[in-house]
Write an enzyme that holds these catalytic residues in place. Structure first.
Site, PDB file in Angstrom:
ATOM      1  N   GLY A  58       0.752  -1.129  -0.056  1.00 52.03           N
ATOM      2  CA  GLY A  58       0.091   0.171   0.120  1.00 52.03           C
ATOM      3  C   GLY A  58       0.768   1.263   0.056  1.00 52.03           C
ATOM      4  N   TYR A  59       2.314   1.166   0.207  1.00 54.36           N
ATOM      5  CA  TYR A  59       2.923   2.461   0.226  1.00 54.36           C
ATOM      6  C   TYR A  59       2.659   3.225  -1.348  1.00 54.36           C
ATOM      7  CZ  TYR A  59       5.619   0.969   4.254  1.00 54.36           C
ATOM      8  OH  TYR A  59       6.220   0.403   5.332  1.00 54.36           O
ATOM      9  N   SER A  60       2.212   4.545  -1.231  1.00 55.76           N
ATOM     10  CA  SER A  60       2.021   5.377  -2.159  1.00 55.76           C
ATOM     11  C   SER A  60       0.831   4.588  -3.174  1.00 55.76           C
ATOM     12  CB  SER A  60       3.145   5.535  -3.073  1.00 55.76           C
ATOM     13  OG  SER A  60       3.825   6.542  -2.125  1.00 55.76           O
TER      14      SER A  60
END
Length: 355
Positions: A58-60
């Site tokens: 889910g990072y960025s």
């Protein structure tokens, strides 16, 4: 210490660098860095001898994994030289109850999606991003074991997980001869030390590696925050930093850090990072960087060794409140059991019942 002074992760044979490149801000120019700068940061980290890169699905919104994948794809043969870690549990499909979490269905879907974004055949270290209260621990463990046997991941770890759950998962995996839990990823800094109680005790007892994240407390310990200027301009993580300032002894910690930085001819951030690195049972510390210059500043911490008197001063000013039963064990259990003797370097007074 140098960045290529590798150490093994927990009871595994996986060699990791003493600093791990955290990539939460990759792909977000608003508070992190765009693709080109992110790739420059990766290049400098690897050139300096680092080998461990940490991301999450889910990072960025997946951009972090894609940027890392693009970097590796452009350099044939590099992928096997890198320890690549990512995480699952973030729901990437709002409205879908099975789109996130740690169920078998969710884990299998998420690992395939991460492999696709990263453009690789396997993940070296697959972290459960946080405890899933709705899924039996055995179900998650069995799914991870299947992924190891299928060759999609090599090792499994736990992040943001209470000690009771982490200890049970590690023990179940060991007893059932499933793929072991090899490490914990935890928030840890001079202003967030509560993990020294249950989670560090768990890591020591079960031989788990520890990878702290946010060692600069969202920038609070970077050196730019002062009593006179508690909200410095240009901080992309202002709200997160403020949460670490409120209700803590951060400014007292910063006073000691500044004195040590002056004495050691280095920066406040380098001393704060060195303190985390010097704590047992830390294996590798996650560092983030919005630019190559910021990365270079963080790497400087490897050349800093805090002397014993400096460590004592920081311990005094940043002592955590671990809560019951730790104060009782320290003040009552030691004299009660030892009766004025010294055992394994631990001294004691004679026990007297309070009246």
């Amino acid at each position: 210490m140098e960045l290529d002074d590798y150490r093994t992760l927990g009871r595994s044979g996986l060699r990791v660098s003493p600093l791990t490149l955290g990539t939460m801000t990759f792909g977000d120019p608003g508070w992190g860095s765009g693709a080109d700068v992110s790739k420059d940061v990766i290049a400098r980290f690897l050139d300096a001898g680092g080998n461990t890169i940490d991301t999450a699905n889910g990072y960025s919104e997946g951009a972090s994994e894609r940027i890392i994948g693009e970097y590796l794809a452009a350099r044939p043969g590099l992928r096997d030289r890198v320890v690549l870690a990512t995480k699952y549990a973030r729901n990437m499909h709002p409205g879908d109850p099975n789109g996130g979490g740690a169920s078998r269905k969710a884990i299998f879907q998420q690992v395939d999606a991460s492999l696709s974004r990263l453009g690789v055949d396997y993940i070296d270290l697959y972290w459960q991003h946080c405890l899933d209260r709705h899924t039996p621990l055995e179900e998650s463990l069995a799914a991870l074991d299947d992924l190891v046997r299928a060759g999609k991941i090599r090792y499994a770890g736990l992040s943001n997980t209470p000690a009771w759950a982490a200890s049970r998962m590690a023990t179940i995996a060991e007893l059932r001869a499933w793929a072991p839990i090899v490490a914990l990823q935890v928030e840890y800094s001079l202003v967030r030390r509560t993990v020294e109680g249950e989670l560090f005790g768990l890591a020591r007892e079960l031989g788990l590696g520890v990878l702290p994240y946010s060692p600069l407390a969202s920038g609070v310990l970077s050196g730019k925050y002062t009593r006179e200027n508690p909200t410095p301009a240009g901080s992309g993580r202002g709200p997160l930093a403020q949460a670490q300032l409120d209700g803590t002894h951060a400014f007292e910690v910063l006073d000691v850090l500044r004195d040590l930085a002056h004495r050691l001819d280095t920066t406040v951030a380098a001393v704060a990072l060195a303190w985390v690195r010097q704590q047992a049972p830390v294996t590798s510390t996650l560092i983030g960087a919005r630019s190559v210059a910021q990365l270079e500043a963080n790497l400087e911490s490897l050349r800093v060794t805090i002397p014993e008197d400096g460590l004592r001063k920081l311990d005094d000013v940043a002592a955590p409140d671990l809560g019951y039963p730790f104060p009782w064990l320290a003040t009552i259990a030691v004299p009660l059991q030892q009766g004025g003797t010294r055992i394994n370097g631990v001294g004691s007074a004679g026990y007297r019942r309070a009246v």
